[in-house]
Enzyme design. Structure first.
Site, PDB file in Angstrom:
ATOM      1  N   LYS A 200       0.846  -1.203   0.142  1.00  0.00           N
ATOM      2  CA  LYS A 200       0.091  -0.137  -0.024  1.00  0.00           C
ATOM      3  C   LYS A 200       0.875   1.267  -0.117  1.00  0.00           C
ATOM      4  CE  LYS A 200      -4.054  -1.887  -0.117  1.00  0.00           C
ATOM      5  NZ  LYS A 200      -3.992  -3.391  -0.117  1.00  0.00           N
TER       6      LYS A 200
HETATM    7  C1  PLP Z   1     -10.035  -2.408  -1.243  1.00  0.00           C
HETATM    8  C2  PLP Z   1      -9.662  -3.053  -0.379  1.00  0.00           C
HETATM    9  N1  PLP Z   1     -10.195  -3.178   0.872  1.00  0.00           N
HETATM   10  C3  PLP Z   1      -9.592  -4.045   2.089  1.00  0.00           C
HETATM   11  C4  PLP Z   1      -8.446  -4.442   1.762  1.00  0.00           C
HETATM   12  C5  PLP Z   1      -7.975  -5.214   3.250  1.00  0.00           C
HETATM   13  O1  PLP Z   1      -6.784  -4.564   3.695  1.00  0.00           O
HETATM   14  P1  PLP Z   1      -5.879  -5.439   4.887  1.00  0.00           P
HETATM   15  O2  PLP Z   1      -5.011  -6.477   4.080  1.00  0.00           O
HETATM   16  O3  PLP Z   1      -5.165  -4.101   5.135  1.00  0.00           O
HETATM   17  O4  PLP Z   1      -6.810  -5.758   5.710  1.00  0.00           O
HETATM   18  C6  PLP Z   1      -7.775  -4.528   0.850  1.00  0.00           C
HETATM   19  C7  PLP Z   1      -6.481  -5.167   0.535  1.00  0.00           C
HETATM   20  O5  PLP Z   1      -5.882  -5.241  -0.517  1.00  0.00           O
HETATM   21  C8  PLP Z   1      -8.349  -3.712  -0.368  1.00  0.00           C
HETATM   22  O6  PLP Z   1      -7.583  -3.722  -1.688  1.00  0.00           O
END
Ligand code: PLP
Length: 402
Positions: A200
């Site tokens: 990210k």
């Molecule tokens: C659109 C979206 N929402 C939520 C997430 C979840 O993020 P995390 O891995 O920090 O839980 C991601 C992860 O890539 C994502 O692309």
């Protein structure tokens, strides 16, 4: 802002094939992050502590949010947001179908039902007109996802939500730092979830943040992120602190560690520079690809500040003799890493079978999925790397255009 490190034209130099593979994503870690982690390791305090608190405070300041709760993923932040709203069995939550599974799975954690909505065919973000049609008396919340870091039309969505007295939660996993009509994403709707996953725009390895202006949501999320206990564990071990605590709810284990916060503090301090590098690369791609009728560049409208987590290039398949998958294969052969964001949720076996969904139920999402490719886009890419990506894409298009 122009980045002088990014060259304007690939054609001005003779290209040689790449000899090494260009990864799709690489985190940008400097000595400052490494030193801070080492300092934490020496400090005797590894889990949630003073550095996590400082990171929450500084992140809240960066997005103009009164409250920020640091957690171990965006998934946790999204879950805590639904928990704070009291979402439960029989409730419906609106979810754009073009997203990662995390956005929908947290609805199932609450034993509620995700109601999928198609996306705008150009932006790939939640289509406000389709949203209104899917609201029922059981709808309890609306999720908005800012795909690739491009803010959705949040003013329109909020107007619809307010007309139905519904809260809005932004999934801003891709959208730090991003703005919508001058406002920071994180300060706009009821609650916003950010991701600090390894790929990210701000990375703590794994991590996330929930921001809100509502003190009750913040307090509930903070408590539920650490077993539902009445006070943060770290306070219990400070000099003079009490050993006593009370469990007020059956909570979760979602807290951020000080090791992760050590990375976050320095990533946050460098976030404008990191953004400028991604902007410069995206601009360079768009300049090159907009000259090809076989390619459609991602939108970047003036009323938003795009975070450029992803560069989602759209192929005009009717002008090419190959599919998206063959295009990616050709990129791999040219030693360029690429990916696809996302396989729409209704195509995955679990959502397809549980909710009896067919591919054609969400035509805009399906069409986008069939023609989209995410290109490498990260601050550590050199000018040569960017040139190599453009050169490889232009070669493939030249070879396979109709
Ligand atoms: C659109 C979206 N929402 C939520 C997430 C979840 O993020 P995390 O891995 O920090 O839980 C991601 C992860 O890539 C994502 O692309």
């Amino acid at each position: 802002m122009e980045d002088r490190n990014i060259r304007r034209s690939v054609t001005t130099r003779t290209k040689m094939p790449r000899t090494t593979f260009l990864p799709f994503a690489v985190p940008h870690i400097t000595q400052a992050e490494i030193d801070e982690v080492v300092d934490t390791l020496h400090s005797g305090w590894l889990t949630t502590g003073a550095k996590t608190k400082r990171f929450e405070h500084e992140f809240a300041g960066a997005v103009n949010a009164p409250y920020a709760v640091a957690v171990n993923s965006a998934t946790a932040a999204l879950h805590l947001a639904l928990d704070a709203l009291g979402i439960g069995e029989g409730d419906e939550v609106i979810v754009p179908v073009y997203t990662f599974t995390a956005t929908a799975e947290v609805v199932l954690y609450c034993r509620a039902r995700p109601i999928f909505v198609d996306v705008d065919p150009v932006t790939c973000n939640l289509d406000p007109l389709q949203l209104e049609r899917r609201i029922t008396p059981r709808t309890r919340a609306i999720f908005v996802v800012h795909i690739a870091g491009l803010p959705a039309e949040i003013d329109m969505i909020l107007a619809i939500a307010r007309a139905h007295a519904l809260p809005v939660i932004e999934d801003a996993a891709h959208a730090f730092p991003a703005t919508y009509r001058g406002k920071m994403v994180g300060s706009i709707s009821d609650m916003t979830a950010f991701s600090f996953y390894a790929t990210k725009t701000l990375s703590t390895g794994e991590g996330g943040m929930l921001t809100t202006a509502n003190p009750e949501y913040a307090q509930r999320a903070s408590m539920m992120s650490l077993h539902g206990i009445s006070r943060d564990a770290w306070k219990r071990y400070r000099a003079g602190a009490s050993w006593y605590y009370e469990v007020l709810q059956a909570g979760y284990k979602y807290n951020m560690t000080d090791i992760a916060a050590s990375l976050g503090l320095h990533q946050l301090a460098r976030s404008q520079w990191l953004l400028q590098r991604r902007q410069a690369i995206a601009r360079r791609y768009t300049e090159a690809f907009s000259q090809w009728a076989q390619l459609e560049t991602p939108p970047d409208p003036a009323h938003v500040g795009h975070a450029w987590h992803l560069y989602m290039l759209r192929l005009c398949l009717e002008r090419l003799t190959i599919t998206r998958d063959v295009f990616i294969q050709a990129l791999t052969e040219a030693r360029i890493g690429a990916s696809v964001h996302f396989i729409p949720l209704h195509l995955h076996p679990f959502y397809r079978d549980t909710y009896h969904l067919a591919p054609g139920d969400f035509p805009a999402a399906l069409h986008m999925y069939q023609r989209v490719i995410s290109l490498p886009l990260y601050p550590g890419m050199t000018d040569e790397d960017v040139d190599d990506v453009i050169f490889a894409i232009e070669q493939i298009v030249t070879t396979h255009k109709k």
